[in-house]
Enzyme design. Sequence first.
Site, PDB file in Angstrom:
ATOM      1  CG  HIS A  83     -50.024 -25.938  -5.507  1.00  0.00           C
ATOM      2  ND1 HIS A  83     -48.716 -25.769  -5.868  1.00  0.00           N
ATOM      3  CD2 HIS A  83     -49.994 -26.509  -4.271  1.00  0.00           C
ATOM      4  CE1 HIS A  83     -47.932 -26.204  -4.897  1.00  0.00           C
ATOM      5  NE2 HIS A  83     -48.684 -26.657  -3.918  1.00  0.00           N
ATOM      6  CG  ASP A 139     -52.144 -29.498 -10.387  1.00  0.00           C
ATOM      7  OD1 ASP A 139     -51.917 -30.662  -9.977  1.00  0.00           O
ATOM      8  OD2 ASP A 139     -51.813 -28.483  -9.746  1.00  0.00           O
ATOM      9  CD  GLN A 199     -53.503 -32.627  -3.109  1.00  0.00           C
ATOM     10  OE1 GLN A 199     -53.853 -33.694  -2.609  1.00  0.00           O
ATOM     11  NE2 GLN A 199     -52.476 -31.947  -2.636  1.00  0.00           N
ATOM     12  CE  LYS A 238     -48.757 -33.017  -3.785  1.00  0.00           C
ATOM     13  NZ  LYS A 238     -48.636 -32.331  -2.501  1.00  0.00           N
ATOM     14  CB  CYS A 282     -48.217 -23.913  -2.227  1.00  0.00           C
ATOM     15  SG  CYS A 282     -46.775 -24.402  -1.324  1.00  0.00           S
TER      16      CYS A 282
HETATM   17  N1  PMP Z   1     -50.739 -29.007  -7.460  1.00  0.00           N
HETATM   18  C1  PMP Z   1     -51.460 -29.280  -6.373  1.00  0.00           C
HETATM   19  C2  PMP Z   1     -52.961 -29.177  -6.451  1.00  0.00           C
HETATM   20  C3  PMP Z   1     -50.818 -29.672  -5.197  1.00  0.00           C
HETATM   21  O1  PMP Z   1     -51.536 -29.934  -4.104  1.00  0.00           O
HETATM   22  C4  PMP Z   1     -49.421 -29.759  -5.172  1.00  0.00           C
HETATM   23  C5  PMP Z   1     -48.678 -30.156  -3.913  1.00  0.00           C
HETATM   24  N2  PMP Z   1     -49.138 -29.578  -2.750  1.00  0.00           N
HETATM   25  C6  PMP Z   1     -48.722 -29.466  -6.339  1.00  0.00           C
HETATM   26  C7  PMP Z   1     -49.402 -29.096  -7.460  1.00  0.00           C
HETATM   27  C8  PMP Z   1     -47.232 -29.547  -6.394  1.00  0.00           C
HETATM   28  O2  PMP Z   1     -46.805 -30.834  -6.190  1.00  0.00           O
HETATM   29  P1  PMP Z   1     -45.235 -31.126  -6.052  1.00  0.00           P
HETATM   30  O3  PMP Z   1     -44.764 -30.284  -4.923  1.00  0.00           O
HETATM   31  O4  PMP Z   1     -45.181 -32.582  -5.768  1.00  0.00           O
HETATM   32  O5  PMP Z   1     -44.624 -30.740  -7.337  1.00  0.00           O
END
Ligand code: PMP
Length: 423
Positions: free
Chosen positions: A119, A195, A198, A221, A380
């Site tokens: 991401h 990270d 998810q 999430k 993203c």
């Molecule tokens: N890493 C992953 C794999 C994600 O899916 C996301 C959110 N889509 C993020 C990081 C970023 O999360 P946040 O916007 O809550 O900081």
Amino acid sequence: MSVNPELLKKDFPIFENNPGLVYLDNAATTQKPASVIRAVSNYYSTVNSNVHRGVYRISEEATELYENSRRKVSEFIGSSDPAQIVFLRNTTEAINLLSYTLGRKLKKGDEILLTEMEHHSNLIPWFFLREAGIVIRYARMKEDFTLDYEDFMNKLNPRTAIASFTHVSNVLGTINNVRELSRMCSENGTTSIVDAAQSVPHMPVDVSRIGCDYLAFSGHKMLAPAGIGVLYGRKNLLEEMPPFLGGGEMIGEVTYDGSTWAKVPWKFEAGTQNVEGAIGLSAAIDYLRSIGMDSVRNHERSMLDHILKIMHTVDDIKQFGPLDLNKRGGIFSFNIGDVKPFDLLSQATTKFAISHSIHPHDLAAFLDGRNIAIRSGHHCAMPLMGRIGVASTARISPYIYNDESELDLFFESLSACRKAIAR
Ligand code: PMP
């Protein structure tokens, strides 16, 4: 225990206020149960005050709730000490913190190893370090959308200071073996960062089993309010690190000439904190625990099984993710259209080779007309889009309150969209 979506749905006021809403964008953010909303509201109605400061009763009670939440998070992810849990805004802030603090110690020519399925949150904070001559490398993804572990291992070398990798891809659903990756890092003397944005909301996650140095995730999430996130770090490492943001709360003693820092984790919690967010997160963990994280995972697995079975009956659909349910979380990204074979994987490309017969945004807009919320776009993860040869995909990501009938409705509406466009 198996998950009963119909029953659980009643716990979420959003569904009462939006009758018929089929919410399939849980990888972006989840809905909030009444217990979480109540916990936040109760805090404001009963003990609202700043934490760690007041010597009066409600401040002490608010502090107790805040620190209880830290203990709960610590237990939830298998950390041995609540001091290893830093409250931040989200995964993005956690990775920025790491890039800033760990990055300060790196030297020109040092390497950071990422993967091709990250991401932007796990790309851009590291890109900042290029200015200091830090080299960023990527472990490749294989044609079955799983990570190439051999390539990861081959790219680890004496210069690899940090490796940061996703546990579950927000586009492909791929579950990476982060235990194995952390082990490889540790053998190489490389700092490992997971990270877990998810994964923590969707499956049991135990940092002591994974053996990583750091792990980050976001409350929103996993049924909690927005604006609260978590960085787990090994205590000795957090102690060695310089602070990130400076200000109130994170200090020991301050003179006009300088300052000492508070102990961990407070050294990283500068300024007034998101107390209500932490309290909401605690209530969200209670809710998830009452279901059981194994049950959450099994439910998503059966949802994905259902999706993959129906998918085979849809013409011209191209899905992007491993077909092995053991290697895949409940995320399903796809396109409908003139799909080329997956030969593009052999070249890192930013050319978009698939022309969509239904553009993902058109599909999402059509489904919105039927009260079905799905995601469309680059999620993203623009470099990954290039890697799989598309500009964007449509994505559905079910959670505990979704059931098979909603997935069936989604696929029926997909056919209706196709007919409407063909007309
Ligand atoms: N890493 C992953 C794999 C994600 O899916 C996301 C959110 N889509 C993020 C990081 C970023 O999360 P946040 O916007 O809550 O900081």
